[in-house]
Write a protein that holds these residues in place. Sequence first.
Motif, PDB file in Angstrom:
ATOM      1  N   GLN A  65       0.768  -1.190   0.071  1.00  0.00           N
ATOM      2  CA  GLN A  65       0.041   0.122   0.006  1.00  0.00           C
ATOM      3  C   GLN A  65       0.857   1.204  -0.028  1.00  0.00           C
ATOM      4  N   GLY A  66       1.246   1.757  -1.255  1.00  0.00           N
ATOM      5  CA  GLY A  66       2.143   2.889  -1.311  1.00  0.00           C
ATOM      6  C   GLY A  66       3.460   2.384  -1.314  1.00  0.00           C
ATOM      7  N   TYR A  67       4.290   2.761  -2.084  1.00  0.00           N
ATOM      8  CA  TYR A  67       5.577   2.420  -2.385  1.00  0.00           C
ATOM      9  C   TYR A  67       6.294   3.489  -3.118  1.00  0.00           C
ATOM     10  N   VAL A  68       7.752   3.415  -3.001  1.00  0.00           N
ATOM     11  CA  VAL A  68       8.762   4.172  -3.693  1.00  0.00           C
ATOM     12  C   VAL A  68       9.405   3.375  -4.531  1.00  0.00           C
ATOM     13  N   VAL A  69       9.683   3.847  -6.119  1.00  0.00           N
ATOM     14  CA  VAL A  69      10.556   3.367  -6.774  1.00  0.00           C
ATOM     15  C   VAL A  69      11.908   4.276  -7.255  1.00  0.00           C
ATOM     16  N   VAL A  70      13.012   3.388  -7.083  1.00  0.00           N
ATOM     17  CA  VAL A  70      14.174   4.231  -7.316  1.00  0.00           C
ATOM     18  C   VAL A  70      14.751   3.627  -8.399  1.00  0.00           C
ATOM     19  N   GLN A  71      15.061   4.376  -9.516  1.00  0.00           N
ATOM     20  CA  GLN A  71      15.889   4.001 -10.529  1.00  0.00           C
ATOM     21  C   GLN A  71      17.305   4.194 -10.550  1.00  0.00           C
ATOM     22  N   VAL A  72      18.111   2.910 -10.732  1.00  0.00           N
ATOM     23  CA  VAL A  72      19.564   3.391 -10.365  1.00  0.00           C
ATOM     24  C   VAL A  72      20.069   3.055 -12.036  1.00  0.00           C
ATOM     25  N   ASN A  73      21.235   3.945 -12.424  1.00  0.00           N
ATOM     26  CA  ASN A  73      21.992   4.188 -13.567  1.00  0.00           C
ATOM     27  C   ASN A  73      23.222   3.983 -13.069  1.00  0.00           C
ATOM     28  N   THR A  74      24.477   3.538 -14.093  1.00  0.00           N
ATOM     29  CA  THR A  74      25.536   3.521 -13.724  1.00  0.00           C
ATOM     30  C   THR A  74      26.586   4.650 -13.665  1.00  0.00           C
TER      31      THR A  74
ATOM     32  N   GLU B 251       4.495   4.710   6.025  1.00  0.00           N
ATOM     33  CA  GLU B 251       4.285   5.858   4.864  1.00  0.00           C
ATOM     34  C   GLU B 251       5.217   6.863   5.359  1.00  0.00           C
ATOM     35  N   ALA B 252       5.422   7.542   6.627  1.00  0.00           N
ATOM     36  CA  ALA B 252       6.376   8.528   7.145  1.00  0.00           C
ATOM     37  C   ALA B 252       7.735   8.145   6.545  1.00  0.00           C
ATOM     38  N   GLU B 253       8.151   6.844   6.795  1.00  0.00           N
ATOM     39  CA  GLU B 253       9.568   6.519   6.339  1.00  0.00           C
ATOM     40  C   GLU B 253       9.736   6.519   4.590  1.00  0.00           C
ATOM     41  N   ARG B 254       8.665   6.012   4.086  1.00  0.00           N
ATOM     42  CA  ARG B 254       8.686   5.919   2.554  1.00  0.00           C
ATOM     43  C   ARG B 254       8.971   7.586   2.223  1.00  0.00           C
ATOM     44  N   LEU B 255       7.957   8.514   2.633  1.00  0.00           N
ATOM     45  CA  LEU B 255       8.200   9.864   2.231  1.00  0.00           C
ATOM     46  C   LEU B 255       9.454  10.394   2.362  1.00  0.00           C
ATOM     47  N   GLY B 256      10.344  10.005   3.470  1.00  0.00           N
ATOM     48  CA  GLY B 256      11.649  10.543   3.912  1.00  0.00           C
ATOM     49  C   GLY B 256      12.528  10.035   2.979  1.00  0.00           C
TER      50      GLY B 256
END
Length: 123
Positions: free
Chosen positions: A47-56, A84-89
């Motif tokens: 329920q709610g998530y953060v996606v981080v795209q990583v490049n070289t 949720e608070a952790e994900r926002l940070g």
Amino acid sequence: MKRAAIFVSAVMMSVGFASTALAAPITVNGYVCAATYTRQSNAFYGQGYVVVQVNTGANCTGSFVGNYYYLGSGASSAGYQYSEAERLGLFERATQAATQGTRVGLYVEGAGVGILDTTYRGN
């Protein structure tokens, strides 16, 4: 025949997810290219998530390394489930790293789904 193919595909996917969930954690190094926060529920990411795209390379240069997730509650993917608070940070910090070209080290589940630990480094 079509039903059989769908069933076989579903079984293969479930076997693939089951085997990757048992994989040992790995470390991924690179630069944050982009970060996306969503409140939408997703069976795999919670329920709610953060996606981080990583490049070289910094500023979205170099090769694409992968997309990694700060999971929300109820996620079926392996990894920690953040509040949720952790994900926002974490989203705010990842966005800052993307705009500043900061190196990142992510400790993720072996399947490359859930982020267990994040380290930002000066260049």
